[in-house]
Design a protein around this motif. Sequence first.
Motif, PDB file in Angstrom:
ATOM      1  N   GLY A  65       0.806  -1.211   0.000  1.00  0.00           N
ATOM      2  CA  GLY A  65       0.000   0.000   0.000  1.00  0.00           C
ATOM      3  C   GLY A  65       0.840   1.262   0.000  1.00  0.00           C
ATOM      4  N   VAL A  66       0.160   2.393  -0.133  1.00  0.00           N
ATOM      5  CA  VAL A  66       0.794   3.711  -0.159  1.00  0.00           C
ATOM      6  C   VAL A  66       0.917   4.235   1.265  1.00  0.00           C
ATOM      7  CG1 VAL A  66       0.586   6.086  -0.966  1.00  0.00           C
ATOM      8  CG2 VAL A  66      -0.101   4.197  -2.458  1.00  0.00           C
ATOM      9  N   ALA A  67       2.132   4.510   1.686  1.00  0.00           N
ATOM     10  CA  ALA A  67       2.356   5.014   3.046  1.00  0.00           C
ATOM     11  C   ALA A  67       1.907   6.472   3.157  1.00  0.00           C
ATOM     12  CB  ALA A  67       3.829   4.904   3.418  1.00  0.00           C
ATOM     13  N   SER A  68       1.402   6.841   4.305  1.00  0.00           N
ATOM     14  CA  SER A  68       1.077   8.242   4.567  1.00  0.00           C
ATOM     15  C   SER A  68       2.358   9.058   4.584  1.00  0.00           C
ATOM     16  CB  SER A  68       0.366   8.382   5.914  1.00  0.00           C
ATOM     17  OG  SER A  68      -0.799   7.581   5.964  1.00  0.00           O
ATOM     18  N   GLY A  69       2.257  10.342   4.230  1.00  0.00           N
ATOM     19  CA  GLY A  69       3.426  11.195   4.246  1.00  0.00           C
ATOM     20  C   GLY A  69       4.063  11.257   5.621  1.00  0.00           C
TER      21      GLY A  69
END
Length: 429
Positions: free
Chosen positions: A185-189
Amino acid sequence: MQLKQLANISAALAAASCAVLGQDAQAGTVLDDWQFNSAILLYNETDRVSAGEAILSARGDFGDDKYLNLGLVVDALTGASATGAVAQPGVQSFTRPSGKGSYDVAPGDTPLDDTFHDTRVQLDASWEQPLAPNWRVSGGGHLSKEYDYLSLGVNGSVARDFNQKNTTVSMGLAYSHDTISPEGGVASGFAPMLLRSNFADDDSYQAAFDATRDRADDTKDTVDMLLGLTQVINRDWLMQFNYSLSMADGYMTDPFKLVSVVNSNGEVQQNLYESRPDKRTKHSVYWQNKLHLGGSYLDASYRYMWDDWELKSHTADVKWRFPVSEQWYVEPQLRYYQQSAAEFYLPFLQQSDSLPQYASADYRIGKMSTYTLGAKFGTKLAAGNELSFRIALYQQNPEQDGADAPGVLANVDLYEKVTAVMAQVSYSF
């Protein structure tokens, strides 16, 4: 950002080059009205990434100046990729971006993820034909797929000849839609990189890891525009000038890159996933000259690029072809590239400072200079076919951009040089 040299511009440039260089424009054409170009490229960085790429392009002549252009690219990458984290005097442990598995980095070494690998397949197709006397149009599309990345795009162009076809003005537009689906998944900033060893069991680790993920995938849209001018100066000199504009909107953070947070002694307190802006506008101007000089052929170009990330670059490229026999030629090449750092590039973050809006320690958007020194050797074969070999040395030199290295960081290499060797075999028939 998939806009390439558009087919009508390439055709005009190739035709004019043949006139300037005294070459047979029909050489290499077999299998009725099709011309094929193939190449295999090998790329190897010292202790880092290795890549292999196979390219096949075909151009079919359907009469009345109508052409179909097809392209296939297959490449594979493997090796170790720099994560962006800083080196340390002691051993460091890292979790892979997927959240599955971990690896250790030896004291003083630049952190590299040594399981980097991917395979990409790209397909391109375009059709070009006259629209009216002295007018040409083309249109096409592309598809590029790799393990965690899908790119789909369309493009079109129009060109107008003037001055007895010695001057060509052209305009091209392209649109691409990319989908990024990193494993895990895409990690949070600025989400922290978690270590399994800090959790009592797998379930609690997985729950904490999932909390650092923002979404499964994301997208990016890019619109490119190209304005071009091609001019035959005289029978020995061809010149081309282009202006290009690229506007991207969407996910442009590298999901695999980290930025280290260090204390006043330079010791890493934690590693965070980077964060970049979701918009980028790039401009570039390009000037190319091809000259026939007493039996040799000089190809010299310069490109200047600037964007709203405050990254600016200069590229100078010179190729000079000399005949060494009736059939063989040699073409030395020297390419120099220099860029400034993006405004949010930081080799590390200070624990005492508040988090910025954006930050990346990816050396590819930092201040650097590179050079490529190589040579191509080619020969004409039967029926006008051509075989060539190219070998080149690539040196990348990241540079310090005003960030002082505190404490232990003064004793490690924060800006490690990258050296690569490239070899290519090409065959046109």
